[in-house]
Design a protein around this motif. Structure first.
Motif, PDB file in Angstrom:
ATOM      1  N   ARG A 172       0.849  -1.191   0.000  1.00  9.81           N
ATOM      2  CA  ARG A 172       0.000   0.000   0.000  1.00  9.81           C
ATOM      3  C   ARG A 172       0.885   1.240   0.000  1.00  9.81           C
ATOM      4  O   ARG A 172       1.839   1.318   0.760  1.00  9.81           O
ATOM      5  CB  ARG A 172      -0.944   0.006   1.208  1.00  9.81           C
ATOM      6  CG  ARG A 172      -2.097  -0.959   1.069  1.00  9.81           C
ATOM      7  CD  ARG A 172      -3.024  -0.933   2.279  1.00  9.81           C
ATOM      8  NE  ARG A 172      -4.251  -1.662   2.011  1.00  9.81           N
ATOM      9  CZ  ARG A 172      -4.374  -2.979   2.088  1.00  9.81           C
ATOM     10  NH1 ARG A 172      -3.337  -3.704   2.421  1.00  9.81           N
ATOM     11  NH2 ARG A 172      -5.529  -3.563   1.818  1.00  9.81           N
ATOM     12  N   ALA A 173       0.523   2.180  -0.864  1.00  8.73           N
ATOM     13  CA  ALA A 173       1.284   3.426  -0.939  1.00  8.73           C
ATOM     14  C   ALA A 173       1.194   4.163   0.394  1.00  8.73           C
ATOM     15  O   ALA A 173       0.146   4.167   1.042  1.00  8.73           O
ATOM     16  CB  ALA A 173       0.749   4.298  -2.069  1.00  8.73           C
ATOM     17  N   ALA A 174       2.286   4.757   0.795  1.00  9.87           N
ATOM     18  CA  ALA A 174       2.334   5.458   2.074  1.00  9.87           C
ATOM     19  C   ALA A 174       1.244   6.520   2.157  1.00  9.87           C
ATOM     20  O   ALA A 174       1.063   7.318   1.238  1.00  9.87           O
ATOM     21  CB  ALA A 174       3.712   6.089   2.268  1.00  9.87           C
ATOM     22  N   GLY A 175       0.496   6.485   3.258  1.00  7.77           N
ATOM     23  CA  GLY A 175      -0.545   7.484   3.487  1.00  7.77           C
ATOM     24  C   GLY A 175      -1.838   7.232   2.749  1.00  7.77           C
ATOM     25  O   GLY A 175      -2.726   8.084   2.755  1.00  7.77           O
ATOM     26  N   THR A 176      -1.964   6.070   2.078  1.00  4.97           N
ATOM     27  CA  THR A 176      -3.188   5.762   1.341  1.00  4.97           C
ATOM     28  C   THR A 176      -3.656   4.358   1.692  1.00  4.97           C
ATOM     29  O   THR A 176      -2.955   3.598   2.348  1.00  4.97           O
ATOM     30  CB  THR A 176      -2.969   5.838  -0.179  1.00  4.97           C
ATOM     31  OG1 THR A 176      -2.227   4.677  -0.601  1.00  4.97           O
ATOM     32  CG2 THR A 176      -2.217   7.089  -0.572  1.00  4.97           C
TER      33      THR A 176
END
Length: 218
Positions: A172-176
């Motif tokens: 998972r992309a950081a912050g999402t």
């Protein structure tokens, strides 16, 4: 022997011989693939995969995803079949959906739909695949689940990670909360070298959700 189960209000019945799997051999001819079907027996993992086979597997995965997203299911099918047999989960899910809905001139086949969707949802798969399979499985009557589980076990033994040597993980992309699935050949590391000119891709390309449009889930 006739196997049958119900999804929703639909009685599904398939004979044992419909559980056979096709394998395709491809070769470039004037920019196109020539597709040939053959009966295969697969369960235990092959020896180390060649760089050519790895590249062809990634190519089949990418081309299948490309045509699927354009809803060109007839063109997508042979690529998805090859990539699904190689162990790529998104291709497996999309192939299962094609069999479920009978898209691109492919006959509806609920045994193959359940098999491919079931193996696609096993171990480290994309949440969209997992959720779709969970919803579909909930529509199958409990007394038919042993048959369904037998079908899935058969597909996992042939096309799961241990059998194919393709491992998938979720990032998972950081912050999402956006999930991305990466599926790569275990043997790919053998061909990764600073001087390597094969150009083997390191990440799963067709990871987007809702790729097919028109209501397709992956």
């Amino acid at each position: 022997m006739l196997l049958g189960f119900v999804v929703g209000n639909t009685l599904l019945a398939q004979s044992d011989d419909q559980l056979r799997e096709e394998s395709i051999r491809t070769e470039r001819q004037s920019g196109e693939y020539r597709i040939e079907e053959e009966l295969i027996v697969q369960g235990e993992r092959d020896t180390i995969k060649s760089a050519t086979r790895i590249l062809r597997g990634y190519d089949a995965r990418n081309m299948g995803g490309y045509y699927y997203k354009l809803r060109m299911y007839e063109k997508a099918y042979p690529y998805l079949l090859e990539a699904a047999q190689e162990g790529f989960k998104m291709s497996q899910a999309r192939l299962g959906y094609i069999y479920q809905k009978g898209l691109g001139g492919v006959d509806r086949d609920w045994v193959k739909a359940v098999g491919w969707l079931g193996v696609a949802a096993s171990r480290h798969s994309h949440p969209e695949i997992m959720n779709y399979w969970k919803d579909l499985k909930a529509k199958i009557p409990e007394h038919n689940m042993p048959v369904v589980e037998d079908i899935i076990d058969e597909y996992v033994s042939k096309y799961g990670s241990e059998a194919t040597g393709v491992t998938c993980d979720i990032n998972r992309a950081a912050g999402t909360h956006i999930a991305h699935m990466r599926c790569i050949y275990d043997d790919e590391i053998l061909y990764r070298d600073p001087g390597d000119s094969l150009g083997i891709p390191s990440v799963e390309i067709d990871t987007s959700v809702g790729g097919g449009g028109g209501g397709t889930p992956f």
